[in-house]
Design a protein around this motif. Structure first.
Motif, short mmCIF file in Angstrom:
data_model
loop_
_atom_site.label_atom_id
_atom_site.label_comp_id
_atom_site.label_asym_id
_atom_site.label_seq_id
_atom_site.Cartn_x
_atom_site.Cartn_y
_atom_site.Cartn_z
N ASP A 169 -4.79 -0.95 14.11
CA ASP A 169 -4.05 0.32 14.55
C ASP A 169 -2.78 0.37 13.57
OD1 ASP A 169 -3.19 2.72 15.59
OD2 ASP A 169 -2.40 1.84 17.36
N PHE A 170 -3.00 1.02 12.62
CA PHE A 170 -1.93 1.23 11.72
C PHE A 170 -2.29 2.61 10.34
CE2 PHE A 170 -4.89 -1.39 9.34
CZ PHE A 170 -4.95 -0.98 7.89
N TYR A 171 -1.11 2.64 9.78
CA TYR A 171 -1.12 3.81 8.93
C TYR A 171 -0.98 3.48 7.57
CZ TYR A 171 -0.45 6.24 13.31
OH TYR A 171 -0.38 6.79 14.53
N ALA A 172 -1.57 4.09 6.81
CA ALA A 172 -1.60 3.79 5.12
C ALA A 172 -1.83 5.03 4.22
CB ALA A 172 -2.74 2.54 4.89
N THR A 173 -1.63 4.65 3.06
CA THR A 173 -1.88 5.64 2.14
C THR A 173 -3.00 5.13 1.14
OG1 THR A 173 0.53 6.24 1.89
CG2 THR A 173 -1.03 6.84 0.11
N LEU A 174 -3.91 6.25 0.95
CA LEU A 174 -5.17 5.85 0.07
C LEU A 174 -4.90 6.05 -1.28
CD1 LEU A 174 -7.95 8.24 2.14
CD2 LEU A 174 -7.31 5.56 2.44
N LYS A 175 -5.45 4.94 -2.00
CA LYS A 175 -5.08 4.62 -3.32
C LYS A 175 -6.69 4.58 -4.19
CE LYS A 175 -2.39 1.71 -6.41
NZ LYS A 175 -1.57 0.43 -6.57
N ASP A 176 -6.94 5.20 -5.38
CA ASP A 176 -7.86 4.99 -6.04
C ASP A 176 -8.24 3.60 -6.65
OD1 ASP A 176 -10.00 7.05 -5.76
OD2 ASP A 176 -8.77 8.29 -6.91
N TYR A 177 -9.29 3.14 -6.84
CA TYR A 177 -9.48 1.88 -7.28
C TYR A 177 -10.85 1.77 -7.89
CZ TYR A 177 -10.32 -3.30 -8.01
OH TYR A 177 -10.56 -4.39 -8.40
N ASN A 178 -10.84 1.36 -9.18
CA ASN A 178 -12.32 1.04 -9.73
C ASN A 178 -12.91 2.47 -9.82
OD1 ASN A 178 -14.37 -0.36 -11.11
ND2 ASN A 178 -14.97 -1.32 -9.32
N ASP A 179 -12.61 3.61 -10.69
CA ASP A 179 -13.29 4.65 -10.76
C ASP A 179 -13.51 5.21 -9.38
OD1 ASP A 179 -13.21 4.65 -13.51
OD2 ASP A 179 -14.99 3.29 -13.59
N GLY A 180 -12.55 5.06 -8.66
CA GLY A 180 -12.97 5.76 -7.12
C GLY A 180 -13.56 5.25 -6.23
N HIS A 181 -14.12 3.90 -6.36
CA HIS A 181 -14.72 3.28 -5.28
C HIS A 181 -14.33 1.72 -5.17
CE1 HIS A 181 -17.87 2.70 -2.30
NE2 HIS A 181 -18.22 1.51 -2.97
N PRO A 182 -14.01 1.35 -4.07
CA PRO A 182 -13.41 1.83 -2.70
C PRO A 182 -12.08 2.38 -3.01
CG PRO A 182 -13.27 -0.59 -2.66
CD PRO A 182 -13.75 -0.05 -4.10
N PHE A 183 -11.43 2.91 -1.80
CA PHE A 183 -10.03 3.22 -1.73
C PHE A 183 -9.26 1.77 -1.60
CE2 PHE A 183 -11.12 7.60 -0.26
CZ PHE A 183 -10.40 8.27 -1.19
N ILE A 184 -8.10 1.68 -1.93
CA ILE A 184 -7.25 0.42 -1.73
C ILE A 184 -5.89 1.22 -0.86
CG2 ILE A 184 -5.33 -1.03 -2.72
CD1 ILE A 184 -8.47 -1.54 -3.29
N LEU A 185 -5.81 0.44 0.26
CA LEU A 185 -4.51 0.87 1.11
C LEU A 185 -3.20 0.33 0.45
CD1 LEU A 185 -6.38 -0.17 4.59
CD2 LEU A 185 -6.42 1.95 3.52
N SER A 186 -2.35 1.23 0.44
CA SER A 186 -0.96 1.05 0.18
C SER A 186 0.02 1.64 1.09
CB SER A 186 -0.87 1.57 -1.19
OG SER A 186 -0.75 2.91 -1.00
N ASN A 187 1.25 1.00 1.23
CA ASN A 187 2.21 1.84 1.95
C ASN A 187 1.84 1.48 3.36
OD1 ASN A 187 4.02 2.40 -0.07
ND2 ASN A 187 3.07 4.30 -0.38
N CYS A 188 1.26 0.54 3.59
CA CYS A 188 0.68 0.33 5.30
C CYS A 188 1.90 -0.16 5.92
CB CYS A 188 -0.11 -1.04 5.08
SG CYS A 188 -1.51 -0.86 4.10
N SER A 189 1.85 0.46 7.15
CA SER A 189 2.70 0.35 8.32
C SER A 189 2.73 -1.30 8.77
CB SER A 189 2.46 1.32 9.66
OG SER A 189 1.27 1.12 10.08
N ASP A 190 1.76 -1.86 8.88
CA ASP A 190 1.40 -3.22 8.98
C ASP A 190 0.97 -3.91 7.83
OD1 ASP A 190 0.51 -5.65 9.68
OD2 ASP A 190 -0.36 -4.97 11.66
N GLY A 191 2.02 -4.46 7.23
CA GLY A 191 1.87 -5.16 5.97
C GLY A 191 0.64 -6.30 5.67
N ARG A 192 0.25 -6.79 6.63
CA ARG A 192 -0.97 -7.73 6.56
C ARG A 192 -2.22 -7.02 5.94
NH1 ARG A 192 -2.11 -9.32 12.37
NH2 ARG A 192 -1.72 -6.86 12.56
#
Length: 153
Positions: free
Chosen positions: A20-43
């Motif tokens: 249960d956390f919030y994050a911003t989606l970031k593109d990776y490797n031509d769009g697959h998969p997404f990488i999570l950034s600015n996560c409300s839970d740093g783990r």
């Protein structure tokens, strides 16, 4: 629903685990998969999530996330840094690299007698600037010399 890089999401399932956390989606490797950034839970910073069109996203699937919609969900996250001196001590981490994982990868290429000495040398070298300084360098040297002596055994 279409998701795109930059979307703020509420993640409730990650790698088959309930979260249960919030994050911003970031593109990776031509769009697959997404990488999570600015996560409300740093783990979970820099973890990857499947994109919905892969079939791996859903309530009972690998990952599940929805767009963050209310004001609370879209506020800047408070990144939580936890210290775990037993399982993840700070002096055995370099950014996102945990030394034990590096040791596992390196030592698998040595015979078991030498591998233990190489592993200990890496451990002491990596923690020296954060813990015991020159004493740890001396310990690493002792293990390297021991690995050298045991090489032919």
């Amino acid at each position: 629903m279409e998701f795109k890089a930059g979307d703020r999401v509420h993640v409730t399932r990650l790698n088959t685990n309930e979260v249960d956390f919030y994050a911003t989606l970031k593109d990776y490797n031509d769009g697959h998969p997404f990488i999570l950034s600015n996560c409300s839970d740093g783990r979970f910073e820099c973890c990857s999530v499947f994109k919905p069109n892969t079939g791996e996203v859903g309530l009972n699937r690998w990952d599940y996330y929805v767009l963050a919609e209310d004001e609370e969900d879209t506020e800047e996250p408070v990144v939580q840094h936890t210290t775990d001196p037993v399982n993840h001590p700070d002096h055995y981490n370099y950014g996102e690299i945990e030394i034990i994982d590096f040791i596992d990868q390196v030592s698998e290429h040595y015979n078991p007698v030498v591998a233990v000495h190489i592993a200990n040398a890496i451990k002491y070298l990596s923690r020296a600037p954060h813990k015991n300084g020159k004493e740890d360098i001396e310990k690493a040297r002792w293990y390297i010399e021991r690995a050298y002596q045991k090489w032919s055994d």
